[in-house]
Motif scaffolding. Sequence first.
Motif, PDB file in Angstrom:
ATOM      1  N   THR A  17      27.918  11.478  18.174  1.00 29.05           N
ATOM      2  CA  THR A  17      28.003  10.151  18.782  1.00 29.05           C
ATOM      3  C   THR A  17      29.210  10.129  19.719  1.00 29.05           C
ATOM      4  O   THR A  17      30.296  10.579  19.346  1.00 29.05           O
ATOM      5  CB  THR A  17      28.139   9.044  17.726  1.00 29.05           C
ATOM      6  OG1 THR A  17      29.352   9.218  16.990  1.00 29.05           O
ATOM      7  CG2 THR A  17      26.958   9.071  16.753  1.00 29.05           C
ATOM      8  N   THR A  18      29.028   9.595  20.906  1.00 22.62           N
ATOM      9  CA  THR A  18      30.080   9.673  21.926  1.00 22.62           C
ATOM     10  C   THR A  18      31.098   8.543  21.838  1.00 22.62           C
ATOM     11  O   THR A  18      32.079   8.525  22.585  1.00 22.62           O
ATOM     12  CB  THR A  18      29.443   9.716  23.327  1.00 22.62           C
ATOM     13  OG1 THR A  18      28.456   8.696  23.433  1.00 22.62           O
ATOM     14  CG2 THR A  18      28.774  11.062  23.564  1.00 22.62           C
ATOM     15  N   GLY A  19      30.873   7.581  20.942  1.00 25.16           N
ATOM     16  CA  GLY A  19      31.894   6.585  20.642  1.00 25.16           C
ATOM     17  C   GLY A  19      32.120   5.558  21.735  1.00 25.16           C
ATOM     18  O   GLY A  19      31.234   5.272  22.552  1.00 25.16           O
ATOM     19  N   GLU A  20      33.317   5.001  21.751  1.00 24.35           N
ATOM     20  CA  GLU A  20      33.689   3.958  22.713  1.00 24.35           C
ATOM     21  C   GLU A  20      33.583   4.513  24.145  1.00 24.35           C
ATOM     22  O   GLU A  20      34.269   5.475  24.491  1.00 24.35           O
ATOM     23  CB  GLU A  20      35.110   3.490  22.431  1.00 24.35           C
ATOM     24  CG  GLU A  20      35.730   2.610  23.506  1.00 24.35           C
ATOM     25  CD  GLU A  20      34.895   1.394  23.854  1.00 24.35           C
ATOM     26  OE1 GLU A  20      34.624   1.199  25.059  1.00 24.35           O
ATOM     27  OE2 GLU A  20      34.519   0.657  22.917  1.00 24.35           O
ATOM     28  N   PRO A  21      32.749   3.903  24.993  1.00 21.95           N
ATOM     29  CA  PRO A  21      32.553   4.456  26.335  1.00 21.95           C
ATOM     30  C   PRO A  21      33.784   4.375  27.225  1.00 21.95           C
ATOM     31  O   PRO A  21      33.930   5.169  28.161  1.00 21.95           O
ATOM     32  CB  PRO A  21      31.401   3.616  26.903  1.00 21.95           C
ATOM     33  CG  PRO A  21      31.433   2.341  26.123  1.00 21.95           C
ATOM     34  CD  PRO A  21      31.879   2.734  24.741  1.00 21.95           C
ATOM     35  N   ALA A  22      34.698   3.437  26.947  1.00 18.99           N
ATOM     36  CA  ALA A  22      35.906   3.322  27.751  1.00 18.99           C
ATOM     37  C   ALA A  22      37.000   4.285  27.293  1.00 18.99           C
ATOM     38  O   ALA A  22      38.028   4.412  27.953  1.00 18.99           O
ATOM     39  CB  ALA A  22      36.446   1.888  27.698  1.00 18.99           C
ATOM     40  N   PRO A  79      21.184   3.614  26.715  1.00 20.21           N
ATOM     41  CA  PRO A  79      21.871   2.953  27.826  1.00 20.21           C
ATOM     42  C   PRO A  79      23.001   2.035  27.385  1.00 20.21           C
ATOM     43  O   PRO A  79      22.927   1.360  26.352  1.00 20.21           O
ATOM     44  CB  PRO A  79      20.754   2.158  28.506  1.00 20.21           C
ATOM     45  CG  PRO A  79      19.717   1.966  27.454  1.00 20.21           C
ATOM     46  CD  PRO A  79      19.787   3.171  26.571  1.00 20.21           C
ATOM     47  N   LEU A  80      24.056   2.038  28.161  1.00 20.55           N
ATOM     48  CA  LEU A  80      25.170   1.121  27.961  1.00 20.55           C
ATOM     49  C   LEU A  80      24.697  -0.322  28.052  1.00 20.55           C
ATOM     50  O   LEU A  80      23.716  -0.635  28.733  1.00 20.55           O
ATOM     51  CB  LEU A  80      26.237   1.354  29.026  1.00 20.55           C
ATOM     52  CG  LEU A  80      27.076   2.622  28.920  1.00 20.55           C
ATOM     53  CD1 LEU A  80      27.732   2.929  30.259  1.00 20.55           C
ATOM     54  CD2 LEU A  80      28.126   2.468  27.827  1.00 20.55           C
ATOM     55  N   GLY A  81      25.445  -1.202  27.382  1.00 23.09           N
ATOM     56  CA  GLY A  81      25.167  -2.627  27.543  1.00 23.09           C
ATOM     57  C   GLY A  81      25.483  -3.076  28.950  1.00 23.09           C
ATOM     58  O   GLY A  81      24.707  -3.787  29.597  1.00 23.09           O
ATOM     59  N   ARG A  95      27.867  -3.422  20.696  1.00 22.83           N
ATOM     60  CA  ARG A  95      26.632  -3.115  19.971  1.00 22.83           C
ATOM     61  C   ARG A  95      26.049  -1.773  20.411  1.00 22.83           C
ATOM     62  O   ARG A  95      25.353  -1.103  19.634  1.00 22.83           O
ATOM     63  CB  ARG A  95      25.626  -4.247  20.142  1.00 22.83           C
ATOM     64  CG  ARG A  95      26.068  -5.518  19.412  1.00 22.83           C
ATOM     65  CD  ARG A  95      25.061  -6.644  19.521  1.00 22.83           C
ATOM     66  NE  ARG A  95      25.529  -7.844  18.841  1.00 22.83           N
ATOM     67  CZ  ARG A  95      25.322  -8.121  17.549  1.00 22.83           C
ATOM     68  NH1 ARG A  95      24.651  -7.264  16.798  1.00 22.83           N
ATOM     69  NH2 ARG A  95      25.790  -9.237  17.007  1.00 22.83           N
ATOM     70  N   TYR A  96      26.310  -1.368  21.639  1.00 22.02           N
ATOM     71  CA  TYR A  96      25.906  -0.039  22.102  1.00 22.02           C
ATOM     72  C   TYR A  96      26.552   1.035  21.232  1.00 22.02           C
ATOM     73  O   TYR A  96      25.881   1.974  20.775  1.00 22.02           O
ATOM     74  CB  TYR A  96      26.309   0.142  23.567  1.00 22.02           C
ATOM     75  CG  TYR A  96      26.464   1.570  24.033  1.00 22.02           C
ATOM     76  CD1 TYR A  96      25.351   2.322  24.407  1.00 22.02           C
ATOM     77  CD2 TYR A  96      27.723   2.176  24.095  1.00 22.02           C
ATOM     78  CE1 TYR A  96      25.497   3.644  24.831  1.00 22.02           C
ATOM     79  CE2 TYR A  96      27.876   3.484  24.520  1.00 22.02           C
ATOM     80  CZ  TYR A  96      26.759   4.216  24.887  1.00 22.02           C
ATOM     81  OH  TYR A  96      26.907   5.518  25.307  1.00 22.02           O
ATOM     82  N   VAL A  97      27.846   0.913  20.982  1.00 21.72           N
ATOM     83  CA  VAL A  97      28.568   1.900  20.177  1.00 21.72           C
ATOM     84  C   VAL A  97      27.996   1.960  18.766  1.00 21.72           C
ATOM     85  O   VAL A  97      27.763   3.044  18.212  1.00 21.72           O
ATOM     86  CB  VAL A  97      30.076   1.568  20.139  1.00 21.72           C
ATOM     87  CG1 VAL A  97      30.810   2.491  19.187  1.00 21.72           C
ATOM     88  CG2 VAL A  97      30.674   1.652  21.540  1.00 21.72           C
ATOM     89  N   LEU A  98      27.747   0.803  18.184  1.00 18.82           N
ATOM     90  CA  LEU A  98      27.202   0.766  16.833  1.00 18.82           C
ATOM     91  C   LEU A  98      25.790   1.346  16.803  1.00 18.82           C
ATOM     92  O   LEU A  98      25.397   2.007  15.834  1.00 18.82           O
ATOM     93  CB  LEU A  98      27.202  -0.672  16.317  1.00 18.82           C
ATOM     94  CG  LEU A  98      27.233  -0.850  14.800  1.00 18.82           C
ATOM     95  CD1 LEU A  98      28.434  -0.152  14.185  1.00 18.82           C
ATOM     96  CD2 LEU A  98      27.240  -2.320  14.444  1.00 18.82           C
TER      97      LEU A  98
END
Length: 334
Positions: A17-22, A79-81, A95-98
């Motif tokens: 899982t790539t985690g927090e996108p920022a 896809p990202l939110g 919610r994307y991360v979860l």
Amino acid sequence: MTNAAPTSHAPLHIAITTGEPAGVGPELTVLAMAAAAAHWPDARFTVLGDVGLLEERAKAVGVDWAALPADRVTAEHRPLGVPSQAGKLDVANGRYVLGLLDAAIDGALAGTYDAIVTAPLQKSTINDAGVPFTGHTEYLAERTHTPQVVMMLAGTGERPLRVALATTHLALKDVPAALTIDGLLGTLRIVHRDLRRHLGLPAPRILVTGLNPHAGENGYLGREEIDVIAPALKRANDEGIDARGPYPADTLFQPRYLSDADCVLAMFHDQGLPVLKYATFGEGINVTLGLPIIRTSVDHGTALDLAGTGRADGGSLIAAIDAAVSMARHRRAI
């Protein structure tokens, strides 16, 4: 992708899982996958995340994402939110991360994945998105219906320092009430069992800290050692678990005690982890013991200040993947 459990001759299948996108998770994943063929010849990987984000962060670290071997590394596009900017948190992606974590857990429970490795996430973003979230460890326990799990952080090398925790993300004032004889016994059982089945240690030796300064000084500085920890150790010893203590935490972490130990069990988060992270930061890993699935992670956070700069160090994620692959090999061999 098949939902059938892998056969003993199939490559190990690891989800990331790539985690927090920022944060640094996406680019650390890219760096690790660029090294996959050399590091883990008996494994293939599914990376869960937004493909556009992965391609963007790959450029920041000088990796051609499209050139990675498709038979070894595939991306499951989620896809990202909203579009993500490095270093800038956005609640719309909570919610994307979860969702990435849910997909990995579901796949592992179904037998699709032999193990999951999680890049760091930002708890505040998930909570701000309206989902109560304490941390990876607690969420994994809830989603897998596991009544008790244990957080263990570890270094690397032939005799790595390993520190497990009797309590995790609790306010310090709540720790004494959270320590019970049955709870500590359950923790010791989990640590003993998983060091054997995941790490191949036939007779693990566990050193246990006290809660209070100087391990309570025979009750003068607190009675938890006498009333809770010692009885739990006695019951564990009666079951054949080699658990010793309680030892004063301020003197336990030195070579003359640790040289023959396989794990230290600390009573609370900031009792054991500062020592572990000082000794191993950047190469340490986080392992959740007690789950029906294998899960490892990095020992650091999202590092928003480094995200997108190309300066983040992928050592901890590579170590976490290495541990997941090794643990999956041990479990498959049982």
